[in-house]
Design an enzyme around this catalytic site. Structure first.
Site, PDB file in Angstrom:
ATOM      1  N   HIS A  46       0.868  -1.181   0.000  1.00  0.00           N
ATOM      2  CA  HIS A  46       0.000   0.000   0.000  1.00  0.00           C
ATOM      3  C   HIS A  46       0.901   1.225   0.000  1.00  0.00           C
ATOM      4  O   HIS A  46       1.652   1.437   0.943  1.00  0.00           O
ATOM      5  CB  HIS A  46      -0.910  -0.002   1.232  1.00  0.00           C
ATOM      6  CG  HIS A  46      -1.851  -1.162   1.262  1.00  0.00           C
ATOM      7  ND1 HIS A  46      -3.108  -1.111   0.723  1.00  0.00           N
ATOM      8  CD2 HIS A  46      -1.708  -2.423   1.744  1.00  0.00           C
ATOM      9  CE1 HIS A  46      -3.710  -2.284   0.876  1.00  0.00           C
ATOM     10  NE2 HIS A  46      -2.884  -3.103   1.491  1.00  0.00           N
ATOM     11  N   ASN A  52      -6.615   0.779  -2.946  1.00  0.00           N
ATOM     12  CA  ASN A  52      -7.485   1.441  -1.963  1.00  0.00           C
ATOM     13  C   ASN A  52      -6.931   2.795  -1.540  1.00  0.00           C
ATOM     14  O   ASN A  52      -6.716   3.073  -0.372  1.00  0.00           O
ATOM     15  CB  ASN A  52      -7.729   0.538  -0.742  1.00  0.00           C
ATOM     16  CG  ASN A  52      -6.450   0.171  -0.020  1.00  0.00           C
ATOM     17  OD1 ASN A  52      -5.364   0.202  -0.593  1.00  0.00           O
ATOM     18  ND2 ASN A  52      -6.567  -0.166   1.246  1.00  0.00           N
ATOM     19  N   ASP A  56      -8.684  -5.144  -2.394  1.00  0.00           N
ATOM     20  CA  ASP A  56      -8.014  -5.336  -1.101  1.00  0.00           C
ATOM     21  C   ASP A  56      -8.477  -4.358  -0.026  1.00  0.00           C
ATOM     22  O   ASP A  56      -8.672  -3.176  -0.263  1.00  0.00           O
ATOM     23  CB  ASP A  56      -6.500  -5.229  -1.232  1.00  0.00           C
ATOM     24  CG  ASP A  56      -5.817  -5.668   0.044  1.00  0.00           C
ATOM     25  OD1 ASP A  56      -6.160  -6.747   0.538  1.00  0.00           O
ATOM     26  OD2 ASP A  56      -4.980  -4.915   0.568  1.00  0.00           O
ATOM     27  N   HIS A  59      -8.769 -10.476  -1.327  1.00  0.00           N
ATOM     28  CA  HIS A  59      -8.716 -10.304   0.136  1.00  0.00           C
ATOM     29  C   HIS A  59      -9.941 -11.021   0.678  1.00  0.00           C
ATOM     30  O   HIS A  59     -11.066 -10.676   0.320  1.00  0.00           O
ATOM     31  CB  HIS A  59      -8.734  -8.809   0.468  1.00  0.00           C
ATOM     32  CG  HIS A  59      -8.988  -8.480   1.916  1.00  0.00           C
ATOM     33  ND1 HIS A  59      -8.072  -7.817   2.691  1.00  0.00           N
ATOM     34  CD2 HIS A  59     -10.057  -8.710   2.724  1.00  0.00           C
ATOM     35  CE1 HIS A  59      -8.570  -7.658   3.916  1.00  0.00           C
ATOM     36  NE2 HIS A  59      -9.770  -8.180   3.963  1.00  0.00           N
ATOM     37  N   HIS A  76      -2.708 -12.714   1.505  1.00  0.00           N
ATOM     38  CA  HIS A  76      -2.416 -12.853   2.941  1.00  0.00           C
ATOM     39  C   HIS A  76      -3.235 -13.910   3.683  1.00  0.00           C
ATOM     40  O   HIS A  76      -3.960 -13.594   4.619  1.00  0.00           O
ATOM     41  CB  HIS A  76      -2.528 -11.501   3.664  1.00  0.00           C
ATOM     42  CG  HIS A  76      -3.711 -10.641   3.324  1.00  0.00           C
ATOM     43  ND1 HIS A  76      -5.004 -11.096   3.392  1.00  0.00           N
ATOM     44  CD2 HIS A  76      -3.786  -9.352   2.915  1.00  0.00           C
ATOM     45  CE1 HIS A  76      -5.813 -10.118   3.044  1.00  0.00           C
ATOM     46  NE2 HIS A  76      -5.102  -9.054   2.737  1.00  0.00           N
ATOM     47  N   ASN A 101      -5.027  -6.793   9.645  1.00  0.00           N
ATOM     48  CA  ASN A 101      -6.141  -7.560   9.089  1.00  0.00           C
ATOM     49  C   ASN A 101      -5.675  -8.335   7.862  1.00  0.00           C
ATOM     50  O   ASN A 101      -5.191  -7.715   6.920  1.00  0.00           O
ATOM     51  CB  ASN A 101      -7.276  -6.604   8.693  1.00  0.00           C
ATOM     52  CG  ASN A 101      -8.528  -7.347   8.286  1.00  0.00           C
ATOM     53  OD1 ASN A 101      -8.725  -8.494   8.669  1.00  0.00           O
ATOM     54  ND2 ASN A 101      -9.368  -6.703   7.495  1.00  0.00           N
ATOM     55  N   ASP A 108       2.182  -7.082   2.349  1.00  0.00           N
ATOM     56  CA  ASP A 108       1.014  -6.283   2.740  1.00  0.00           C
ATOM     57  C   ASP A 108       1.479  -5.020   3.486  1.00  0.00           C
ATOM     58  O   ASP A 108       0.873  -4.606   4.479  1.00  0.00           O
ATOM     59  CB  ASP A 108       0.019  -7.091   3.583  1.00  0.00           C
ATOM     60  CG  ASP A 108      -1.325  -6.374   3.742  1.00  0.00           C
ATOM     61  OD1 ASP A 108      -1.536  -5.323   3.108  1.00  0.00           O
ATOM     62  OD2 ASP A 108      -2.167  -6.867   4.523  1.00  0.00           O
TER      63      ASP A 108
HETATM   64 ZN   LIG Z   1      -5.886  -7.203   2.437  1.00  0.00          ZN
END
Ligand SMILES: [Zn+2]
Lengths: 312, 431
Positions: free
Chosen positions: B62, B94, B152, B179, B231, B277, B304
């Site tokens: 991210h 995201n 995600d 996800h 993940h 998460n 992640d």
């Molecule tokens: Zn995720």
């Protein structure tokens, strides 16, 4: 000698520390009984109550305990405070800490919130209930009441019945009671307990009859009506009939069983009226002991501050 | 510009190489691999005792840009990747706005080019605004160069819509990075287990993940889509993945270093840097993940990498943001937890961190083949150090590994034949 800055839970207390609180509470209780509660007041100190969840009873109990000891007690009205303006919990607490409160009594809907404040403030923090985690002074007053009547913890069978999963009272009691050698059984609908609770050192069952058999102590928990919507039980009628504490269930326990409840009770739901008002019930004693236990906690924390040279 | 890497242990599963030798790079291309190569190069790297591998690829990061540059931006994220030994990173959509059309993709491409460090491959959203209602501009984003699509942060809950998205994406040969989270079983803040009982914390059930893993495997098989599971964190998920692979279905999966290193026990003390998460799980899950990597069931290690500002972590556990920064600890954790403990060979590490990621994405990377672009990572497998998040290149320092003693570290990151990281220094700072 007391050396803890805060009381955030019973999980981290030693046997000796628990006994130290209970013994001092006994002295406090005698003072209250003799109308001498105010005679033992400490040098001026200040107490702040921060209740992010409403609880008139617990707050009043703490306030009286603090006032008996000579404290100036201030309440942070959460609904009118900066909390509503979006200030973070840490910022609120740090600001209050600067005003010099010696002890902050805090209830919060989130687990670990008092621990966070304890880490970030000089003032001593007393957890008056955090999330579904702990409510140490309630458990201490339950333990005090048990000890007063049974004279020991070792080997007692203590059954806690109801919504265990969402009960900070149950959790603190398990931590405290198992530490003192009692056998704790957690009982309730399977949606409100989990086998993971065994990690706390207690037995877990949905069979109330087996749970209560030969019990020395029964603690009923308040059932939150919202849980019905969350799919934990179908309705009040079924809950009270299958999981309520009534005469028939009580007859399975020892004759001298004592019955307790942290209050407020839903009469006829988790406990029938004849039990609440019956001879085995100590529900009102619990309230009186609550003030004594909280006096003891506050007194010890103030001593600890003196011993450790913490001032605020 | 020529570069000669001497006497390194050359590890490349794609060409079956594992020997001590040299690599000669010219004009950004791998010219020759062999022993005792005699070239006069502008830069010589003595790789004695080091591993020389195809550039590491992280398929799940991210970068927060556009929109949340206070947490991370494409430049700082690129620096973090370079420091961690990654030559290619794939950034999740995201952001604010969400990457759901080609304009945002082009913005990211432009910013990545400006940062000029690692290859940044954007991932497009599956639905517009990640709202789970209307398909995002998957085709136009494919033209602009996305490497995959993903929602995600959450699952596409409407199974029919996801099915359509899978069918649609298969036209562009795009993998779907899933996800897996059924929200009704994930209302809490940590794994449902003994620790949540001890800590009094509301719970996230493993079934929340497993139900969607099962659903997406079934949907993808019927839609003939390239499904990649993000993940995975539970033993049950690994089992479902294994069963699908045994049936011969096309599915890949990644696990993160934090999920193979830490258990739910790390939450003790309410350290919000452990809030992530999916949540940290039990010892049994961790063991299943490690065995899944060892046995070739889990294909990829991805970080992640999820940067968050200190204010978003210095608060109540329930309120704290989910996520851990991972780019700068991934190599070390993989060596410490997996290679040193016998779950992966050095070649296995390269497979999980370069070869398989490239294959899953269908990109021409993850190899030391002669004639390919020289994206190369050089790792010191034996160096020991103590993690200090404050030293990270990432803007955010949210790591639960602070103070942990780890072994192994990337020493050089080479992208297109250019050394962009040398011994922790990023290009420009390199002498
Ligand atoms: Zn995720």
């Amino acid at each position: 000698m007391w050396n803890r800055k805060d009381l955030v839970g019973l999980k981290d207390l030693s046997q000796d520390q628990i006994m130290e609180i209970l013994e001092l509470a006994k002295a406090m209780r005698e003072k209250i009984d003799n109308k001498e509660a105010r005679k033992d007041s400490l040098k001026k100190f200040s107490v702040l109550t921060l209740f992010y969840e409403n609880s008139t009873r617990t707050k009043t109990s703490f306030t009286m305990a603090a006032e008996f000891l000579g404290a100036d007690v201030n309440d942070l009205g959460i609904s009118t405070s900066s909390v509503k303006k979006g200030e973070s919990l840490i910022d609120t607490a740090k600001n209050l800490d600067q005003m010099g409160a010696d002890i902050m009594i805090m209830r919060h809907g989130m687990t670990g919130a008092p621990h966070l404040i304890a880490k970030n403030c000089r003032g001593s923090v007393v957890n008056a209930g955090d999330g579904v985690n702990e409510h140490p002074t309630q458990a201490l007053l339950d333990m005090f009441t048990i000890h007063e009547h049974k004279g020991k913890f070792q080997g007692l069978k203590i059954v806690i019945i109801g919504d265990i999963k969402h009960s900070r009272v149950a959790r603190s009691n398990v931590f405290g009671l198992t530490k003192m050698g009692a056998n704790v059984v957690l009982a309730g609908p399977s949606t409100m307990i989990t086998s993971n609770m065994k990690a706390l050192g207690a037995d877990v069952t949905s069979d109330l009859n087996a749970a209560v058999k030969d019990a020395d102590v029964i603690i009923g928990l308040r059932i939150q009506l919202e849980r019905q919507k969350a799919g934990m039980f179908p309705d009040i009628r079924e809950y009270s009939q299958l999981f309520g504490i009534n005469k028939k269930l009580l007859s399975l326990a020892k004759d001298d069983v004592i019955v307790m409840h942290p209050g407020p009770v839903n009469r006829g739901v988790e406990m029938s009226t004849d039990i609440i008002d019956g001879d085995n019930s100590l529900i009102l004693d619990q309230v009186k002991n609550g003030v004594a236990v909280r006096m003891a906690v506050i007194k010890l924390l103030m001593e600890g501050r003196k011993n450790n040279g913490i001032t605020n | 510009m020529e570069l000669l890497i001497k006497n390194g242990r050359i590890l490349d599963p794609s060409t079956n190489l594992d020997f001590i030798g040299d690599i000669y790079i010219k004009n950004g291309i791998i010219e020759e691999i062999g022993q005792d190569l005699q070239y006069s190069a502008e830069k010589l790297i003595d790789a004695k005792g080091l591993w020389v591998t195809p550039g590491l690829i992280d398929v799940h990061v991210h970068l927060r840009e556009p929109g949340q540059e206070y947490k991370e931006d494409i430049e700082s994220g690129s620096r973090s990747a370079a420091k961690g030994g990654f030559t290619t990173i794939c950034c999740m959509p995201n952001t604010k706005p969400v990457v759901d059309n080609e304009v945002v993709v082009e913005y990211i491409n432009m910013k990545a080019k400006k940062a000029g460090l690692v290859n940044v491959l954007p991932i497009g959203a599956i639905t517009k605004g990640q709202e789970g209602e209307i398909l995002a501009n998957i085709g136009k984003m494919a033209e602009a160069g996305i490497c995959a699509i993903s929602e995600d942060g959450k699952s596409v809950l409407d199974a029919n819509l996801l099915r359509k998205a899978m069918q649609y994406a298969s036209m562009f040969d795009l993998p779907i990075l899933s996800h897996c989270e059924e929200p009704s079983l994930a209302t809490g803040f940590m794994n449902a287990g003994e620790m949540s009982a001890l800590l009094g914390m509301k719970e996230i059930y493993p079934e929340s993940e497993e139900i969607i893993v099962a659903r997406d495997i079934i949907l993808a098989n019927n839609a003939k889509a390239k499904l990649h599971l993000c993940h995975l964190s539970t033993k049950g998920s690994i089992q479902l993945l294994k069963e699908a692979k045994l049936r011969g279905e096309i599915v890949t999966a990644e696990v993160t270093p934090h999920h193979f290193t830490l258990t739910e026990e790390a939450v003790e003390g309410y350290d919000t840097n452990t809030k992530v998460n999916p949540p940290l799980r039990t010892r049994i899950d961790v063991e299943a993940i490690k065995c899944g990597l060892r046995d070739g069931i889990v294909d990829i290690i991805a970080t992640d990498h999820a940067p968050h500002h200190i204010d978003e972590k210095n608060c109540e556990y329930e309120v704290a943001a989910n996520g851990i920064v991972g780019l700068e600890t991934s190599v070390s954790l993989t060596i410490t937890e997996l290679v040193n403990k016998g779950y992966l060979t050095p070649i296995g590490l390269v497979e999980k961190m370069s070869t398989n990621p490239a294959r899953m994405l269908g990109i021409d990377k993850g190899t030391l083949e002669i004639g390919k672009i020289a994206d190369i990572t050089i790792i010191n497998p034996s160096i020991e150090y103590v993690v200090n998040g404050q030293e990270f290149e990432s803007k955010s320092k949210n790591t639960p590994f602070n103070g942990m003693k780890l072994q192994g570290k990337a020493m050089y990151t080479i992208v297109g034949g250019q050394v962009i990281m040398e011994d922790g220094k990023i290009r420009g700072e390199i002498q």
